[in-house]
Design an enzyme around this catalytic site. Structure first.
Site, PDB file in Angstrom:
ATOM      1  N   GLU A 199      -5.668  18.302   2.464  1.00 44.90           N
ATOM      2  CA  GLU A 199      -6.368  17.247   2.312  1.00 44.90           C
ATOM      3  C   GLU A 199      -5.995  15.918   2.639  1.00 44.90           C
ATOM      4  O   GLU A 199      -6.492  15.086   3.116  1.00 44.90           O
ATOM      5  CB  GLU A 199      -7.306  17.482   0.955  1.00 44.90           C
ATOM      6  CG  GLU A 199      -8.117  18.751   0.878  1.00 44.90           C
ATOM      7  CD  GLU A 199      -7.343  19.779   0.327  1.00 44.90           C
ATOM      8  OE1 GLU A 199      -5.936  19.693   0.422  1.00 44.90           O
ATOM      9  OE2 GLU A 199      -7.786  20.794  -0.046  1.00 44.90           O
ATOM     10  N   ASP A 206       1.025  -1.254   0.084  1.00 45.16           N
ATOM     11  CA  ASP A 206      -0.064   0.017   0.014  1.00 45.16           C
ATOM     12  C   ASP A 206       0.845   1.317  -0.160  1.00 45.16           C
ATOM     13  O   ASP A 206       2.015   1.122   0.477  1.00 45.16           O
ATOM     14  CB  ASP A 206      -0.797   0.019   1.287  1.00 45.16           C
ATOM     15  CG  ASP A 206      -1.920   1.268   1.345  1.00 45.16           C
ATOM     16  OD1 ASP A 206      -2.929   1.130   0.370  1.00 45.16           O
ATOM     17  OD2 ASP A 206      -1.855   2.082   2.019  1.00 45.16           O
ATOM     18  N   ASP A 209      -2.179  -0.604   6.700  1.00 46.00           N
ATOM     19  CA  ASP A 209      -3.032  -1.019   5.529  1.00 46.00           C
ATOM     20  C   ASP A 209      -2.684  -2.205   4.829  1.00 46.00           C
ATOM     21  O   ASP A 209      -3.493  -3.154   4.400  1.00 46.00           O
ATOM     22  CB  ASP A 209      -3.183   0.162   4.686  1.00 46.00           C
ATOM     23  CG  ASP A 209      -4.061   1.090   5.270  1.00 46.00           C
ATOM     24  OD1 ASP A 209      -4.659   1.136   6.354  1.00 46.00           O
ATOM     25  OD2 ASP A 209      -4.493   2.304   4.918  1.00 46.00           O
ATOM     26  N   GLU A 243       0.879   5.647   0.567  1.00 43.30           N
ATOM     27  CA  GLU A 243       0.432   6.977   0.649  1.00 43.30           C
ATOM     28  C   GLU A 243       0.901   8.237  -0.033  1.00 43.30           C
ATOM     29  O   GLU A 243       2.277   7.993  -0.405  1.00 43.30           O
ATOM     30  CB  GLU A 243       0.477   7.411   2.045  1.00 43.30           C
ATOM     31  CG  GLU A 243      -0.240   6.165   3.278  1.00 43.30           C
ATOM     32  CD  GLU A 243      -1.702   6.207   3.105  1.00 43.30           C
ATOM     33  OE1 GLU A 243      -2.179   7.047   2.507  1.00 43.30           O
ATOM     34  OE2 GLU A 243      -2.138   5.139   3.400  1.00 43.30           O
ATOM     35  N   HIS A 263      -5.063   6.318   7.758  1.00 39.79           N
ATOM     36  CA  HIS A 263      -4.476   5.531   6.927  1.00 39.79           C
ATOM     37  C   HIS A 263      -2.776   5.567   7.210  1.00 39.79           C
ATOM     38  O   HIS A 263      -2.417   6.522   7.414  1.00 39.79           O
ATOM     39  CB  HIS A 263      -4.519   6.166   5.235  1.00 39.79           C
ATOM     40  CG  HIS A 263      -6.138   6.031   4.936  1.00 39.79           C
ATOM     41  ND1 HIS A 263      -6.278   5.660   3.637  1.00 39.79           N
ATOM     42  CD2 HIS A 263      -7.172   6.000   5.633  1.00 39.79           C
ATOM     43  CE1 HIS A 263      -7.557   5.455   3.649  1.00 39.79           C
ATOM     44  NE2 HIS A 263      -8.250   5.833   4.646  1.00 39.79           N
TER      45      HIS A 263
END
Length: 236
Positions: free
Chosen positions: A52, A7, A155, A9, A150
């Site tokens: 965000e 995963d 994850d 980010e 997250h």
């Protein structure tokens, strides 16, 4: 078979628009069993962090400014993932960012034929249901209580458990011995019990009363006062 569940980010949604990968987490599976080997790294994206995106993963520009550049960790990452299949949720997103980073440091892109997308698998198995990682963890009873925000490694660890359940569950392999895993995939021999030997027929037992028993019964009946069967016309 070795597989890597991973995963990422990022700073946003579009590597073509200048977004960068800031974290990657990888979990090794062999025979659909977690081995305990992982790879995890944060990267300095050399750009600002939109609020965000920070709200999603909690990685600030200040924190990331002290992390290594992707090119400084690329050799270690490539050695870990090797040439094995790469499993991700909405995998085209993660592949896009991984290959963008590889391209920025003049490395060959990861072939898309290695991509295994758990989102596609989940949609095929559960059409019409929710397919987010949280929803799939809930469906399979995977504990996600530590997932406040997250995080790439967390994850990936959750996704590894979900992937195992999506592809058959924990019964696929209970050990890491390749011979044991292969034997579990082999056809199971069914033992058939041998037929029991035939038994000699037993001679029939006599069930008719003897004359002495019949006489005793008649004497007993004769002593009964106004028996019920006399009232309906039944005689002994």
């Amino acid at each position: 078979m070795r597989e890597i569940v991973f995963d990422t980010e990022t700073t946003g949604l579009s590597p073509a628009g200048g977004d960068r990968m800031v974290e990657i987490g990888c979990v090794e599976l062999i025979g659909r069993v977690e081995t305990g080997r992982t790879f995890h790294a944060y990267f300095n994206p050399e750009r600002s962090m939109p609020s965000e995106a920070e709200a999603v993963h909690g990685l600030s520009e200040k924190f990331l400014s002290g992390q290594p550049l992707f090119r400084d960790k690329v050799e270690e990452l490539l050695e870990f993932i090797g040439g094995d299949p790469l499993v991700a949720h909405n995998a085209s997103f993660d592949f896009g960012f991984l290959n963008n980073e590889l391209g920025l440091c003049a490395r060959e892109a990861v072939c898309m034929s290695r991509m295994v997308d758990t989102l596609v698998i989940a949609r095929g198995k559960f059409p019409g249901a929710k397919h987010s990682l949280d929803a799939l963890c809930g469906r399979f009873g995977v504990d996600r209580s530590a997932r406040v925000k997250h995080g790439a490694l967390l994850d990936a660890e959750l996704l590894a458990q979900v992937y195992i359940e999506l592809t058959g569950g924990r019964q696929i392999g209970l050990g890491l011995d390749p011979a044991e895993i292969a034997s579990e995939a082999a056809p199971i021999a069914v033992a058939v019990a041998a037929p029991e030997p035939a038994r000699a027929a037993r001679p029939p037992r006599p069930h008719a009363p003897t004359e002495q028993e019949a006489e005793a019964h008649r004497n007993f009946i004769a002593k009964m006062a106004d028996p019920l069967w006399n009232s309906v016309g039944v005689t002994s």
